[in-house]
Design a protein around this motif. Structure first.
Motif, PDB file in Angstrom:
ATOM      1  N   ALA A   6       0.844  -1.207   0.000  1.00 24.57           N
ATOM      2  CA  ALA A   6       0.000   0.000   0.000  1.00 24.57           C
ATOM      3  C   ALA A   6       0.875   1.252   0.000  1.00 24.57           C
ATOM      4  O   ALA A   6       0.554   2.240  -0.677  1.00 24.57           O
ATOM      5  N   ASP A   7       1.971   1.221   0.738  1.00 24.88           N
ATOM      6  CA  ASP A   7       2.899   2.352   0.741  1.00 24.88           C
ATOM      7  C   ASP A   7       3.549   2.533  -0.627  1.00 24.88           C
ATOM      8  O   ASP A   7       3.738   3.658  -1.085  1.00 24.88           O
ATOM      9  N   VAL A   8       3.899   1.430  -1.280  1.00 28.24           N
ATOM     10  CA  VAL A   8       4.487   1.501  -2.614  1.00 28.24           C
ATOM     11  C   VAL A   8       3.495   2.141  -3.582  1.00 28.24           C
ATOM     12  O   VAL A   8       3.859   3.000  -4.388  1.00 28.24           O
ATOM     13  N   PHE A   9       2.242   1.735  -3.505  1.00 31.01           N
ATOM     14  CA  PHE A   9       1.213   2.307  -4.372  1.00 31.01           C
ATOM     15  C   PHE A   9       1.079   3.808  -4.115  1.00 31.01           C
ATOM     16  O   PHE A   9       1.000   4.607  -5.058  1.00 31.01           O
ATOM     17  N   SER A  10       1.091   4.202  -2.859  1.00 35.34           N
ATOM     18  CA  SER A  10       0.990   5.628  -2.512  1.00 35.34           C
ATOM     19  C   SER A  10       2.179   6.413  -3.048  1.00 35.34           C
ATOM     20  O   SER A  10       2.017   7.512  -3.599  1.00 35.34           O
ATOM     21  N   GLY A  30      -6.424  -1.361 -14.343  1.00 34.73           N
ATOM     22  CA  GLY A  30      -5.248  -0.782 -13.711  1.00 34.73           C
ATOM     23  C   GLY A  30      -5.159   0.711 -13.961  1.00 34.73           C
ATOM     24  O   GLY A  30      -6.127   1.355 -14.339  1.00 34.73           O
ATOM     25  N   ALA A  31      -3.979   1.254 -13.774  1.00 36.86           N
ATOM     26  CA  ALA A  31      -3.765   2.688 -13.887  1.00 36.86           C
ATOM     27  C   ALA A  31      -3.677   3.124 -15.344  1.00 36.86           C
ATOM     28  O   ALA A  31      -3.056   2.463 -16.163  1.00 36.86           O
ATOM     29  N   ASP A  32      -4.311   4.248 -15.647  1.00 36.68           N
ATOM     30  CA  ASP A  32      -4.195   4.871 -16.960  1.00 36.68           C
ATOM     31  C   ASP A  32      -3.109   5.932 -16.845  1.00 36.68           C
ATOM     32  O   ASP A  32      -3.301   6.961 -16.204  1.00 36.68           O
ATOM     33  N   SER A  55      -2.366  -2.820  -9.982  1.00 39.96           N
ATOM     34  CA  SER A  55      -3.518  -3.078  -9.107  1.00 39.96           C
ATOM     35  C   SER A  55      -3.272  -4.241  -8.162  1.00 39.96           C
ATOM     36  O   SER A  55      -3.673  -4.218  -7.006  1.00 39.96           O
ATOM     37  N   SER A  56      -2.603  -5.265  -8.643  1.00 41.28           N
ATOM     38  CA  SER A  56      -2.345  -6.454  -7.839  1.00 41.28           C
ATOM     39  C   SER A  56      -1.155  -6.213  -6.907  1.00 41.28           C
ATOM     40  O   SER A  56      -0.028  -5.986  -7.365  1.00 41.28           O
ATOM     41  N   ALA A  57      -1.398  -6.282  -5.621  1.00 41.37           N
ATOM     42  CA  ALA A  57      -0.323  -6.066  -4.639  1.00 41.37           C
ATOM     43  C   ALA A  57       0.782  -7.109  -4.792  1.00 41.37           C
ATOM     44  O   ALA A  57       1.958  -6.813  -4.567  1.00 41.37           O
TER      45      ALA A  57
END
Length: 82
Positions: A6-10, A30-32, A55-57
């Motif tokens: 979650a921190d990596v995503f942030s 996923g992310a655009d 999207s997949s952790a």
């Protein structure tokens, strides 16, 4: 439940916003990340941020991987002579 992913995503979201001046949009796929400013950043940064925004952790980059990528020199740079 919180995980380091979650921190990596942030961090990926903040890094993308700093480069592209917009927040990444997300959908089921996923992310655009299709913005002109992001496309003009280095390949190294585009690949790193893209891997941080998966999207997949389980598939997302780890903090250790992100740190390793950031400290390795760019391939285009020539080593400094002493």
């Amino acid at each position: 439940m919180w995980t380091a992913a979650a921190d990596v995503f942030s961090l990926g979201t903040v890094a993308f916003a700093m480069l592209a001046n917009v927040l990444p949009s997300h959908d089921r796929d996923g992310a655009d990340l299709a913005t002109r400013a992001f496309a003009q950043s280095s390949l190294k940064m585009r690949l790193l941020i893209s891997s941080m925004l998966l999207s997949s952790a389980a598939e997302r980059a780890t903090l250790a991987h992100a740190a390793a990528v950031l400290v390795e020199p760019d391939e285009q740079e020539e080593p400094e002579e002493p």
